[in-house]
Design an enzyme around this catalytic site. Structure first.
Site, PDB file in Angstrom:
ATOM      1  N   LYS A  22       0.859  -1.202   0.000  1.00 30.02           N
ATOM      2  CA  LYS A  22       0.000   0.000   0.000  1.00 30.02           C
ATOM      3  C   LYS A  22       0.890   1.244   0.000  1.00 30.02           C
ATOM      4  O   LYS A  22       0.677   2.165  -0.780  1.00 30.02           O
ATOM      5  CB  LYS A  22      -0.881   0.012   1.241  1.00 30.02           C
ATOM      6  N   ASN A  23       1.915   1.255   0.861  1.00 30.63           N
ATOM      7  CA  ASN A  23       2.704   2.474   1.068  1.00 30.63           C
ATOM      8  C   ASN A  23       3.713   2.742  -0.041  1.00 30.63           C
ATOM      9  O   ASN A  23       4.321   3.812  -0.061  1.00 30.63           O
ATOM     10  CB  ASN A  23       3.385   2.452   2.437  1.00 30.63           C
ATOM     11  N   CYS A 117      -4.980  12.171  12.722  1.00 30.35           N
ATOM     12  CA  CYS A 117      -5.686  10.891  12.636  1.00 30.35           C
ATOM     13  C   CYS A 117      -5.484  10.189  13.986  1.00 30.35           C
ATOM     14  O   CYS A 117      -4.870  10.731  14.897  1.00 30.35           O
ATOM     15  CB  CYS A 117      -5.132  10.049  11.487  1.00 30.35           C
ATOM     16  N   ARG A 122      -0.406  14.684  12.518  1.00 35.18           N
ATOM     17  CA  ARG A 122       0.304  14.304  11.292  1.00 35.18           C
ATOM     18  C   ARG A 122       0.749  15.599  10.567  1.00 35.18           C
ATOM     19  O   ARG A 122       0.208  15.961   9.543  1.00 35.18           O
ATOM     20  CB  ARG A 122      -0.596  13.456  10.392  1.00 35.18           C
ATOM     21  N   PRO A 123       1.715  16.321  11.155  1.00 39.28           N
ATOM     22  CA  PRO A 123       2.111  17.602  10.555  1.00 39.28           C
ATOM     23  C   PRO A 123       2.735  17.409   9.163  1.00 39.28           C
ATOM     24  O   PRO A 123       3.201  16.315   8.840  1.00 39.28           O
ATOM     25  CB  PRO A 123       3.148  18.146  11.534  1.00 39.28           C
ATOM     26  N   ASP A 125       4.824  20.072   8.046  1.00 38.23           N
ATOM     27  CA  ASP A 125       5.734  21.231   8.012  1.00 38.23           C
ATOM     28  C   ASP A 125       7.028  20.946   7.261  1.00 38.23           C
ATOM     29  O   ASP A 125       7.594  21.814   6.589  1.00 38.23           O
ATOM     30  CB  ASP A 125       6.044  21.692   9.446  1.00 38.23           C
ATOM     31  N   ASP A 309       4.841   0.575  12.130  1.00 34.31           N
ATOM     32  CA  ASP A 309       3.628  -0.053  11.592  1.00 34.31           C
ATOM     33  C   ASP A 309       3.448  -1.496  12.049  1.00 34.31           C
ATOM     34  O   ASP A 309       2.424  -2.104  11.757  1.00 34.31           O
ATOM     35  CB  ASP A 309       3.637  -0.003  10.061  1.00 34.31           C
ATOM     36  N   ILE A 331       8.187   7.133  16.837  1.00 33.97           N
ATOM     37  CA  ILE A 331       7.764   7.809  15.600  1.00 33.97           C
ATOM     38  C   ILE A 331       6.447   8.553  15.817  1.00 33.97           C
ATOM     39  O   ILE A 331       6.315   9.739  15.500  1.00 33.97           O
ATOM     40  CB  ILE A 331       7.611   6.794  14.441  1.00 33.97           C
ATOM     41  N   ARG A 401      -8.552  -0.542   4.926  1.00 30.71           N
ATOM     42  CA  ARG A 401      -7.679   0.475   4.318  1.00 30.71           C
ATOM     43  C   ARG A 401      -6.320  -0.103   3.977  1.00 30.71           C
ATOM     44  O   ARG A 401      -5.649   0.343   3.062  1.00 30.71           O
ATOM     45  CB  ARG A 401      -7.488   1.643   5.297  1.00 30.71           C
TER      46      ARG A 401
HETATM   47  C1  EPZ Z   1       4.340   6.890   6.303  1.00 24.01           C
HETATM   48  O1  EPZ Z   1       3.548   7.927   6.827  1.00 24.01           O
HETATM   49  C2  EPZ Z   1       3.425   5.675   6.235  1.00 24.01           C
HETATM   50  N1  EPZ Z   1       2.286   5.952   5.365  1.00 24.01           N
HETATM   51  C3  EPZ Z   1       2.933   5.319   7.635  1.00 24.01           C
HETATM   52  O2  EPZ Z   1       2.172   4.116   7.519  1.00 24.01           O
HETATM   53  C4  EPZ Z   1       4.139   5.050   8.525  1.00 24.01           C
HETATM   54  O3  EPZ Z   1       3.696   4.776   9.836  1.00 24.01           O
HETATM   55  C5  EPZ Z   1       5.057   6.276   8.525  1.00 24.01           C
HETATM   56  O4  EPZ Z   1       5.447   6.607   7.173  1.00 24.01           O
HETATM   57  C6  EPZ Z   1       6.325   6.039   9.330  1.00 24.01           C
HETATM   58  O5  EPZ Z   1       7.016   4.943   8.802  1.00 24.01           O
HETATM   59  C7  EPZ Z   1       2.454   5.902   4.017  1.00 24.01           C
HETATM   60  O6  EPZ Z   1       3.537   5.670   3.521  1.00 24.01           O
HETATM   61  C8  EPZ Z   1       1.224   6.149   3.177  1.00 24.01           C
HETATM   62  P1  EPZ Z   1       6.306  10.290   8.349  1.00 24.01           P
HETATM   63  P2  EPZ Z   1       4.120   9.454   6.796  1.00 24.01           P
HETATM   64  O7  EPZ Z   1       6.191  11.580   7.632  1.00 24.01           O
HETATM   65  O8  EPZ Z   1       5.010   9.653   5.673  1.00 24.01           O
HETATM   66  C9  EPZ Z   1       6.721  13.542  11.746  1.00 24.01           C
HETATM   67  C10 EPZ Z   1       0.327   2.726   7.789  1.00 24.01           C
HETATM   68  O9  EPZ Z   1      -0.055   2.186   8.833  1.00 24.01           O
HETATM   69  N2  EPZ Z   1       6.570  14.537  10.671  1.00 24.01           N
HETATM   70  O10 EPZ Z   1       7.436   9.390   8.014  1.00 24.01           O
HETATM   71  O11 EPZ Z   1       2.940  10.352   6.958  1.00 24.01           O
HETATM   72  C11 EPZ Z   1       5.458  12.727  11.957  1.00 24.01           C
HETATM   73  O12 EPZ Z   1       4.554  13.396  12.811  1.00 24.01           O
HETATM   74  C12 EPZ Z   1       0.775   4.164   7.826  1.00 24.01           C
HETATM   75  O13 EPZ Z   1       0.438   2.157   6.676  1.00 24.01           O
HETATM   76  C13 EPZ Z   1       6.752  15.886  10.981  1.00 24.01           C
HETATM   77  O14 EPZ Z   1       7.017  16.245  12.125  1.00 24.01           O
HETATM   78  O15 EPZ Z   1       4.944   9.485   8.158  1.00 24.01           O
HETATM   79  C14 EPZ Z   1       6.008  11.472  12.570  1.00 24.01           C
HETATM   80  O16 EPZ Z   1       6.215  11.690  13.950  1.00 24.01           O
HETATM   81  C15 EPZ Z   1       0.467   4.822   9.155  1.00 24.01           C
HETATM   82  N3  EPZ Z   1       6.601  16.807   9.984  1.00 24.01           N
HETATM   83  C16 EPZ Z   1       7.358  11.290  11.876  1.00 24.01           C
HETATM   84  O17 EPZ Z   1       7.691  12.575  11.352  1.00 24.01           O
HETATM   85  C17 EPZ Z   1       6.319  16.434   8.687  1.00 24.01           C
HETATM   86  O18 EPZ Z   1       6.225  17.312   7.808  1.00 24.01           O
HETATM   87  C18 EPZ Z   1       7.354  10.276  10.744  1.00 24.01           C
HETATM   88  O19 EPZ Z   1       6.266  10.573   9.915  1.00 24.01           O
HETATM   89  C19 EPZ Z   1       6.156  15.062   8.400  1.00 24.01           C
HETATM   90  C20 EPZ Z   1       6.287  14.126   9.403  1.00 24.01           C
END
Ligand code: EPZ
Length: 422
Positions: A22-23, A117, A122-123, A125, A309, A331, A401
């Protein structure tokens, strides 16, 4: 609204095949917006998140045809409405992955901020910071990110690390935007998840020039245009990891087919330490257990560390360990919606800040429980297969999902799961 009725305890034995990731599918399908023409993406899982992304891509002007199972023909010739509507984006946070490709292709884009969510804030920034570094002009207005490339995106050296380490979709967005920028972009502290590498490989097949794939330092040499692609998505390592735990928690033996073991080293290491038997045979993994689990300390980290995950699923397994385990979530510190639900099933879990102390119990008991996010829901399915009695899982749409026909795959190996409409 669907519910799952799960009888336990059961023992899973046999073979189970992993679907496409999916990812990886989500950003790779979004990447086809970068090139006019018809791309064909294969091995895409049949999930509600994929259907939401298709709805969003059609709304921006793509035409999508599904000629066979798992095959998506995406015609991105006329992308004439680079606007990601809140009514669609709010259904799936990962919709943010159209931001980079639309900005690079159309020179402007407006996408609703995805919002939070159940696993926490889920920022985005870092996504915004990265695009600004490439020269984008960005406004946040009425809940939308409105971005313009001005007189064109320009390559830059960009540090993309954040307080929780790297960002997966943030790396995806900046990498996709950089493929068509003037000059070279270096992304330092890039996410190294296999799904990011799969996207990079797909972009290179479209004519991009990306090096450092799989490393925290990606180098993207901008090109004038990209071409449509035919690409097959890699297997879903999180689905594979979930099935490995299913074999262990039910004291069974499963051959998990079509999963790349080298993407699961942290999970395999954790299972070894718990006392679960894991054998590699080519692209398949055989997992078996006698139901005796040693307690362990686990901490989630960016890849190649232990994946967030799989955190909920491992918690369900460690609920039955001989002793106290601790899982620390680095995370998404709030990703513990499953704790209260597992405790309803007689687990003995206590949240202490970003950690949960797991006091192992002899058995879990069936109960009505509530799914919250897709991985927490999977953890409840695992617990229910080991628990005594009939468990009812509500809000099953969370599972749909991220898991393709989960009850069909598990029932074929000895589970007793019935989906009902209420
Ligand atoms: C991806 O989400 C995955 N989703 C998530 O899987 C997975 O848990 C996550 O990566 C971490 O491995 C998809 O790929 C569709 P991140 P993503 O940006 O990219 C912080 C599932 O169950 N952050 O890597 O949205 C954030 O809050 C899903 O399949 C910022 O601070 O996650 C988190 O603490 C759930 N600012 C950390 O970084 C930003 O601009 C990692 O988030 C972006 C992220």
């Amino acid at each position: 609204m669907d519910i799952l009725k799960i009888q336990g305890p059961v023992q899973l034995n046999g073979e189970i095949t992993v679907s496409g990731s999916k990812n990886a599918s989500l950003p790779i399908m979004a990447a086809t917006l970068l090139a006019p023409g018809v791309s064909v993406i294969k091995n895409v899982p049949d999930l509600s998140d994929i259907r939401v992304l298709c709805e969003l891509m059609i709304s921006v002007g793509a035409k999508i045809n599904k000629p066979a199972k798992g095959v998506y023909e995406i015609d991105a010739t006329n992308i004439d409405n680079p606007f990601g509507d809140y009514e669609i984006v709010r259904k799936m946070r990962a919709s943010i992955c159209i931001l980079g490709p639309l900005l690079a292709r159309c020179g402007k884009v407006e996408v609703s901020m995805p919002g939070g969510c159940s696993i926490g804030d889920r920022p985005v920034d870092i996504h915004i910071r990265g695009l600004k570094e490439l020269g984008a002009i960005i406004d946040i207005r009425s809940g939308n990110i409105a971005a313009s490339a001005g007189d064109g995106l320009k390559g830059k050296d960009i540090f993309l690390g954040g307080p929780f380490g790297s960002t997966v979709l943030g790396t995806d967005n900046i990498m996709m935007a950089a493929t068509l920028a003037k000059g070279t972009t270096v992304i330092e502290s890039a996410a190294c998840e296999p799904e990011v590498s799969d996207l990079a490989n797909c972009l290179n097949a479209m004519g991009a020039k990306i090096s450092g794939i799989g490393s925290p330092r990606l180098v993207i040499e901008g090109v004038k245009a990209l071409r449509p692609v035919e690409y097959s998505v890699l297997p879903d390592r999180i689905e594979a990891g979930t099935f490995m735990i299913a074999a262990a928690i039910t004291k069974g033996k499963l051959k998990i087919k079509n999963c790349q073991c080298d993407y699961l080293m942290a999970a395999i290491d954790a299972l070894h330490n718990i006392g679960v038997k894991v054998e590699h045979c080519g692209d398949d993994i055989i997992v078996s257990s006698n139901g005796k689990f040693k307690p362990v300390f686990l901490t989630t980290q960016p890849y190649p560390g232990f994946p967030t995950d799989l955190q909920a699923q491992f918690m369900a397994l460690l609920a039955l360990a001989d002793g106290n385990s601790v899982i620390t979530e680095k995370i998404f510190p709030d990703r513990f919606m499953h704790v209260a639900e597992l405790n309803r099933m007689a687990a003995n879990l206590r949240k202490e800040g970003p950690s949960v102390i797991i006091a192992g119990v002899d058995k879990l008991m069936a109960a009505p429980v509530m799914a919250s996010d897709l991985r927490a829901s999977a953890a409840l399915v695992l617990a229910a297969m080991a628990a005594e009695g009939e468990t009812i899982i509500n809000r099953v749409y969370h599972i749909d999902r991220g898991y393709e026909k989960i009850e069909e795959k598990l029932n074929a190996c000895g589970a007793n799961i019935v989906r009902c409409q209420v």
